[in-house]
Scaffold this motif. Structure first.
Motif, PDB file in Angstrom:
ATOM      1  N   VAL A   1       0.705  -1.167  -0.060  1.00 33.66           N
ATOM      2  CA  VAL A   1      -0.202  -0.063  -0.043  1.00 33.66           C
ATOM      3  C   VAL A   1       0.848   1.288  -0.048  1.00 33.66           C
ATOM      4  CG1 VAL A   1      -1.775   1.263   1.395  1.00 33.66           C
ATOM      5  CG2 VAL A   1      -1.947  -1.313   1.205  1.00 33.66           C
ATOM      6  N   GLN A   2       2.011   1.253   0.733  1.00 30.90           N
ATOM      7  CA  GLN A   2       2.746   2.413   0.791  1.00 30.90           C
ATOM      8  C   GLN A   2       3.477   2.644  -0.535  1.00 30.90           C
ATOM      9  OE1 GLN A   2       5.454   1.621   4.243  1.00 30.90           O
ATOM     10  NE2 GLN A   2       3.589   1.845   5.591  1.00 30.90           N
ATOM     11  N   GLU A   3       3.772   1.550  -1.455  1.00 29.45           N
ATOM     12  CA  GLU A   3       4.421   1.814  -2.534  1.00 29.45           C
ATOM     13  C   GLU A   3       3.547   2.746  -3.549  1.00 29.45           C
ATOM     14  OE1 GLU A   3       5.219  -1.859  -4.436  1.00 29.45           O
ATOM     15  OE2 GLU A   3       6.832  -2.217  -3.275  1.00 29.45           O
ATOM     16  N   GLU A   4       4.332   3.764  -4.321  1.00 27.64           N
ATOM     17  CA  GLU A   4       3.609   4.652  -5.286  1.00 27.64           C
ATOM     18  C   GLU A   4       3.091   3.672  -6.188  1.00 27.64           C
ATOM     19  OE1 GLU A   4       4.788   8.542  -7.979  1.00 27.64           O
ATOM     20  OE2 GLU A   4       6.223   7.242  -6.968  1.00 27.64           O
ATOM     21  N   GLU A   5       1.743   3.959  -6.617  1.00 29.96           N
ATOM     22  CA  GLU A   5       0.897   3.643  -7.365  1.00 29.96           C
ATOM     23  C   GLU A   5       1.136   4.180  -8.886  1.00 29.96           C
ATOM     24  OE1 GLU A   5      -3.802   1.807  -8.212  1.00 29.96           O
ATOM     25  OE2 GLU A   5      -3.133   3.201  -6.526  1.00 29.96           O
ATOM     26  N   ILE A   6       1.229   3.273  -9.792  1.00 36.55           N
ATOM     27  CA  ILE A   6       1.519   3.857 -11.377  1.00 36.55           C
ATOM     28  C   ILE A   6       0.516   3.512 -11.967  1.00 36.55           C
ATOM     29  CG2 ILE A   6       3.058   3.850 -13.256  1.00 36.55           C
ATOM     30  CD1 ILE A   6       5.365   3.349 -11.502  1.00 36.55           C
ATOM     31  N   SER A   7      -0.160   4.353 -12.688  1.00 36.02           N
ATOM     32  CA  SER A   7      -1.399   3.963 -13.687  1.00 36.02           C
ATOM     33  C   SER A   7      -1.096   3.623 -14.896  1.00 36.02           C
ATOM     34  CB  SER A   7      -2.165   5.536 -13.795  1.00 36.02           C
ATOM     35  OG  SER A   7      -2.763   5.828 -12.630  1.00 36.02           O
ATOM     36  N   THR A   8      -1.689   2.326 -15.127  1.00 38.72           N
ATOM     37  CA  THR A   8      -1.481   1.537 -16.537  1.00 38.72           C
ATOM     38  C   THR A   8      -2.843   1.528 -17.471  1.00 38.72           C
ATOM     39  OG1 THR A   8      -1.922  -0.469 -15.704  1.00 38.72           O
ATOM     40  CG2 THR A   8       0.303   0.242 -15.645  1.00 38.72           C
ATOM     41  N   GLU A   9      -2.418   1.243 -18.763  1.00 38.14           N
ATOM     42  CA  GLU A   9      -3.474   1.272 -19.809  1.00 38.14           C
ATOM     43  C   GLU A   9      -3.125  -0.022 -20.863  1.00 38.14           C
ATOM     44  OE1 GLU A   9      -7.374   1.620 -21.091  1.00 38.14           O
ATOM     45  OE2 GLU A   9      -6.426   2.548 -19.465  1.00 38.14           O
TER      46      GLU A   9
ATOM     47  N   GLN B   1       0.328  -3.990 -20.729  1.00 48.80           N
ATOM     48  CA  GLN B   1      -0.119  -2.838 -20.178  1.00 48.80           C
ATOM     49  C   GLN B   1       1.174  -1.701 -20.266  1.00 48.80           C
ATOM     50  OE1 GLN B   1      -1.695  -4.512 -16.498  1.00 48.80           O
ATOM     51  NE2 GLN B   1      -3.446  -2.950 -17.021  1.00 48.80           N
ATOM     52  N   VAL B   2       0.862  -0.578 -20.599  1.00 50.54           N
ATOM     53  CA  VAL B   2       1.805   0.482 -20.554  1.00 50.54           C
ATOM     54  C   VAL B   2       1.507   1.554 -19.621  1.00 50.54           C
ATOM     55  CG1 VAL B   2       2.337   0.340 -22.866  1.00 50.54           C
ATOM     56  CG2 VAL B   2       0.576   1.611 -22.563  1.00 50.54           C
ATOM     57  N   ALA B   3       2.546   2.272 -18.977  1.00 48.48           N
ATOM     58  CA  ALA B   3       2.301   3.145 -18.014  1.00 48.48           C
ATOM     59  C   ALA B   3       2.512   4.482 -18.430  1.00 48.48           C
ATOM     60  CB  ALA B   3       3.361   3.091 -16.855  1.00 48.48           C
ATOM     61  N   GLU B   4       1.918   5.516 -17.772  1.00 48.11           N
ATOM     62  CA  GLU B   4       2.098   6.909 -17.784  1.00 48.11           C
ATOM     63  C   GLU B   4       3.600   7.453 -17.904  1.00 48.11           C
ATOM     64  OE1 GLU B   4       0.214   8.946 -14.587  1.00 48.11           O
ATOM     65  OE2 GLU B   4       1.383   7.896 -13.227  1.00 48.11           O
ATOM     66  N   THR B   5       3.741   8.421 -18.560  1.00 48.34           N
ATOM     67  CA  THR B   5       5.038   9.176 -18.688  1.00 48.34           C
ATOM     68  C   THR B   5       5.076  10.718 -18.271  1.00 48.34           C
ATOM     69  OG1 THR B   5       4.768   9.813 -21.027  1.00 48.34           O
ATOM     70  CG2 THR B   5       5.667   7.768 -20.579  1.00 48.34           C
ATOM     71  N   LYS B   6       6.064  11.158 -18.300  1.00 45.15           N
ATOM     72  CA  LYS B   6       5.934  12.762 -17.999  1.00 45.15           C
ATOM     73  C   LYS B   6       5.289  13.450 -19.010  1.00 45.15           C
ATOM     74  CE  LYS B   6      10.404  12.443 -15.366  1.00 45.15           C
ATOM     75  NZ  LYS B   6      11.628  13.306 -15.216  1.00 45.15           N
ATOM     76  N   GLU B   7       5.420  13.362 -20.168  1.00 46.38           N
ATOM     77  CA  GLU B   7       4.578  13.909 -21.187  1.00 46.38           C
ATOM     78  C   GLU B   7       3.176  13.581 -21.321  1.00 46.38           C
ATOM     79  OE1 GLU B   7       7.416  12.267 -21.600  1.00 46.38           O
ATOM     80  OE2 GLU B   7       8.917  13.983 -21.567  1.00 46.38           O
ATOM     81  N   LEU B   8       2.808  12.165 -21.217  1.00 44.26           N
ATOM     82  CA  LEU B   8       1.652  11.609 -21.462  1.00 44.26           C
ATOM     83  C   LEU B   8       0.970  10.864 -20.436  1.00 44.26           C
ATOM     84  CD1 LEU B   8       2.333  10.459 -25.097  1.00 44.26           C
ATOM     85  CD2 LEU B   8       1.039  12.478 -24.732  1.00 44.26           C
ATOM     86  N   THR B   9      -0.299  11.114 -20.264  1.00 44.16           N
ATOM     87  CA  THR B   9      -1.068  10.020 -19.528  1.00 44.16           C
ATOM     88  C   THR B   9      -1.084   8.837 -20.290  1.00 44.16           C
ATOM     89  OG1 THR B   9      -3.163  10.591 -20.326  1.00 44.16           O
ATOM     90  CG2 THR B   9      -2.234  12.086 -18.501  1.00 44.16           C
ATOM     91  N   GLU B  10      -1.444   7.617 -19.160  1.00 44.69           N
ATOM     92  CA  GLU B  10      -1.565   6.318 -19.857  1.00 44.69           C
ATOM     93  C   GLU B  10      -2.510   6.295 -20.853  1.00 44.69           C
ATOM     94  OE1 GLU B  10      -4.416   6.513 -16.546  1.00 44.69           O
ATOM     95  OE2 GLU B  10      -2.503   7.199 -16.719  1.00 44.69           O
ATOM     96  N   THR B  11      -3.552   6.793 -20.603  1.00 45.62           N
ATOM     97  CA  THR B  11      -4.759   6.577 -21.524  1.00 45.62           C
ATOM     98  C   THR B  11      -4.339   7.353 -23.107  1.00 45.62           C
ATOM     99  OG1 THR B  11      -6.238   6.651 -19.802  1.00 45.62           O
ATOM    100  CG2 THR B  11      -7.223   7.245 -22.020  1.00 45.62           C
ATOM    101  N   ARG B  12      -3.654   8.441 -22.995  1.00 38.40           N
ATOM    102  CA  ARG B  12      -3.445   9.082 -24.335  1.00 38.40           C
ATOM    103  C   ARG B  12      -2.057   8.345 -25.181  1.00 38.40           C
ATOM    104  NH1 ARG B  12      -4.606  14.450 -25.068  1.00 38.40           N
ATOM    105  NH2 ARG B  12      -3.412  14.044 -27.051  1.00 38.40           N
ATOM    106  N   ARG B  13      -1.181   7.678 -24.136  1.00 36.25           N
ATOM    107  CA  ARG B  13      -0.265   6.980 -24.467  1.00 36.25           C
ATOM    108  C   ARG B  13      -0.722   5.724 -25.394  1.00 36.25           C
ATOM    109  NH1 ARG B  13       4.740   3.825 -21.547  1.00 36.25           N
ATOM    110  NH2 ARG B  13       5.733   3.456 -23.127  1.00 36.25           N
ATOM    111  N   ALA B  14      -1.645   4.888 -24.417  1.00 33.15           N
ATOM    112  CA  ALA B  14      -2.247   3.845 -25.058  1.00 33.15           C
ATOM    113  C   ALA B  14      -3.113   4.103 -26.628  1.00 33.15           C
ATOM    114  CB  ALA B  14      -3.088   3.110 -24.153  1.00 33.15           C
ATOM    115  N   GLN B  15      -3.879   5.014 -26.389  1.00 33.84           N
ATOM    116  CA  GLN B  15      -4.645   5.356 -27.644  1.00 33.84           C
ATOM    117  C   GLN B  15      -3.826   5.547 -28.743  1.00 33.84           C
ATOM    118  OE1 GLN B  15      -6.953   8.848 -26.591  1.00 33.84           O
ATOM    119  NE2 GLN B  15      -8.427   7.858 -25.236  1.00 33.84           N
TER     120      GLN B  15
END
Length: 572
Positions: free
Chosen positions: A55-63, A74-88
């Motif tokens: 629970v204490q670990e930082e959660e990374i959003s994926t798509e 699944q791919v994760a978010e980056t500094k420039e793109l969210t996981e949804t935009r990147r996956a699209q």
């Protein structure tokens, strides 16, 4: 002789399988319960520690990356793109590559720190698909250490997955594949229907006969028919059959929908919706958060615990307590106490294993106390009365009692109510508190001996000594009447038209009271007719005075009588 031999062989075989299956089921459930109750505290503490660290670990959003409904990775978010935009963006590139006529040659460019996956002969002229980042490795389950070689290795794995997924997507768009998938789906559905019927036939033909239906015999001396008793083994088998059939059809339907790209996409959407509802949504309970799936699993384990407690007490009663020679009431009391103990310890163990701090339930206990004070008073009173009945034992299972003019045998004493089976084979559900608040006649309490009173009136022309001898003889001849204490006859009083005798006999089985009394009445009537003794009926002498009787009518009655006479005169 041959048929009798086969019948005996079948009965022995059924008894053997029944005992073996019960032993195996009881052993497995006992091992499971023991593991649940006596789990080591170190493993429990380690599990809590792992849960807290996760629970204490930082959660990374994926798509998800999807090709025609096929989920690849699944791919994760980056500094420039969210996981949804990147996956699209990646999904669009893959869809365009699948629809084009370009040859599939998915490769990895590792000349940079972040590997690049492309399709073509070189990274410069080919179609760029995606780049593998450090967040992609951290978002994996379990997380992967970010190194240059791990990034390259993961990029090659994803390149193989992309190439295989694109080949499969192009294949599924061909007419031959659609025809083959349709025929295969029909064959799978027909096979599921056949297996559905075969499982039912196998259960009815070979498994259920090993556990025959038991019928509860009516009370002695009654003419009622036996009732079919509840069989836990047969219910468990039927429930298992239902679970197998449901699992069979779910597997068949999932296989069919995954054969076609348009149904596969809808399946993933439904799956995501169910996962979001049952897993992602958490209910905070103290320091622990439980999802709906966790709560359902918790209730499932509690249900298994209740089933284990019932099976354990049934095995205890049928194997140990019956052989101990204790009374039915004592056996039921011991079984109930053991069941309560198993449930109490098991519930605490399950809640602790689920990470629920019992101190966090104080608010729930307070609300329950308010509810007991407002709307659950009767239920709480019945439960407390049930505990009093178990410990004090004024009535026990098997006792023949009389409550509010209704007689019957106690079949079961539960936490809230007691089942009484009357002589007409009718079950009466009585709240436990009524046994402590009202007068109850227990014919079997401590001493099962009961005395029957049969009043008899004879004519004054009869010889009292002859009547006494006949009544004593009738009492001695009945098979259910005890010889000691011996039957007795009393001349109670002199009635208006008869000698009033009373025959008193003792019986050992109180539940036979109505039958024995009826038999004695029949025998007394037959014996009296043989010797000419009459049973009189009340007689009255009516004396009427001579002469006219003075009758006084009211003024209203005289007016009505005068009108009626005038109407008769006019009519004539």
């Amino acid at each position: 002789m041959l048929s009798q031999f086969f019948d005996q062989h079948v009965r022995k075989r059924q008894q053997y399988w029944r005992l073996t299956s019960r032993f195996v089921i009881g052993l497995l459930l006992s091992v499971a319960l023991g593991f649940t109750i006596f789990a080591s505290p170190e493993s429990f503490a380690q599990g809590i520690k792992n849960q807290e660290s996760t629970v204490q670990e930082e959660e990374i959003s994926t798509e998800w990356i999807v090709v025609d409904g096929q989920r690849l990775f699944q791919v994760a978010e980056t500094k420039e793109l969210t996981e949804t935009r990147r996956a699209q963006g990646i999904n669009w590139e893959l869809a365009e590559l699948m629809k084009s006529s370009e040859p599939l040659s998915v490769r990895v460019d590792i000349s940079r720190y972040t590997p690049i996956i492309y399709n073509g002969s070189s990274a410069r002229t080919g179609r760029r698909l995606l780049s593998v980042t450090a967040n992609d490795l951290r978002a994996m389950n379990p997380p992967v250490n970010v190194k240059e070689d791990t990034l390259d290795r993961q990029a090659r794995i994803w390149a193989e997955n992309i190439e295989e997924g694109l080949k499969q997507a192009r294949l599924e768009r061909s007419g031959d594949y659609l025809l083959r998938a349709t025929l295969t789906s029909l064959a799978v559905l027909l096979g599921a229907a056949g297996l559905h019927y075969f499982l039912g036939y196998l259960c009815r033909r070979y498994v259920l006969p090993l556990f025959p239906i038991s019928v509860a015999q009516p009370l002695p001396g009654t003419t009622g028919i036996g009732r079919t008793e509840f069989s836990l083994a047969r219910f468990s088998l039927q429930l298992l059959l239902l679970v197998l059939r449901v699992a069979l059809w779910l597997s068949a339907v999932l296989f069919v929908v995954r054969q076609f790209r348009f149904t596969r996409a809808w399946t993933h959407r439904i799956q995501d919706g169910l996962a979001e509802f049952f897993i992602d949504q958490a209910l905070p309970l103290g320091e622990t958060s439980l999802s709906i799936a966790d709560i359902l699993a918790l209730f499932g384990w509690l249900g298994i615990l209740v089933l284990v407690a019932k099976i354990a007490t049934n095995v205890l009663r049928s194997r140990l307590l019956q052989a101990s020679g204790l009374s039915l009431g004592m056996q039921a009391a011991i079984a109930i106490l053991i069941r309560y103990f198993i449930l109490f310890v098991g519930i605490i163990a399950v809640l602790q294993l689920w990470g629920i701090d019992l101190s966090s339930l104080t608010l729930l206990a307070s609300a329950l106390g308010v509810g007991l004070g407002l709307g659950l008073q009767n239920i709480a009173k019945d439960i407390s009365s049930g505990l009093v009945l178990v410990f004090e034992r004024p009535i026990q299972v098997g006792d023949f009692i009389e409550l509010e003019g209704k007689m019957g045998r106690v079949d079961r004493i539960g936490p809230r109510s007691t089942d009484i089976r009357t002589l007409d084979q009718v079950s009466i559900i009585v709240p436990n508190s009524r046994f402590l608040e009202q007068d109850v006649i227990n014919w079997s309490h401590r001493n099962p001996l009961s005395r029957i009173h049969i009043p008899v009136g004879v004519s004054y022309n009869s010889n009292p000594e002859t009547v006494k001898a006949i009544l004593l003889e009738v009492g001695r001849q009945h098979s259910q009447v005890m010889a000691a204490p011996a039957p007795e006859v009393f001349l109670n009083d002199f009635g208006e038209s008869s000698f009033n005798f009373e025959l008193l006999v003792w019986i050992r089985k109180p539940q036979l009271y109505p039958q024995v009394k009826s038999d004695l009445n029949f025998a007394i009537a037959t014996a009296f007719r043989k010797v000419g003794i009459e049973i009189p009926f009340p007689q009255r002498d009516i004396h009427l005075p001579k002469g006219p009787l003075p009758v006084t009518l009211s003024e209203d009655s005289l007016n009505k009588l005068d009108k009626h006479q005038r109407w008769d005169n006019n009519k004539t």
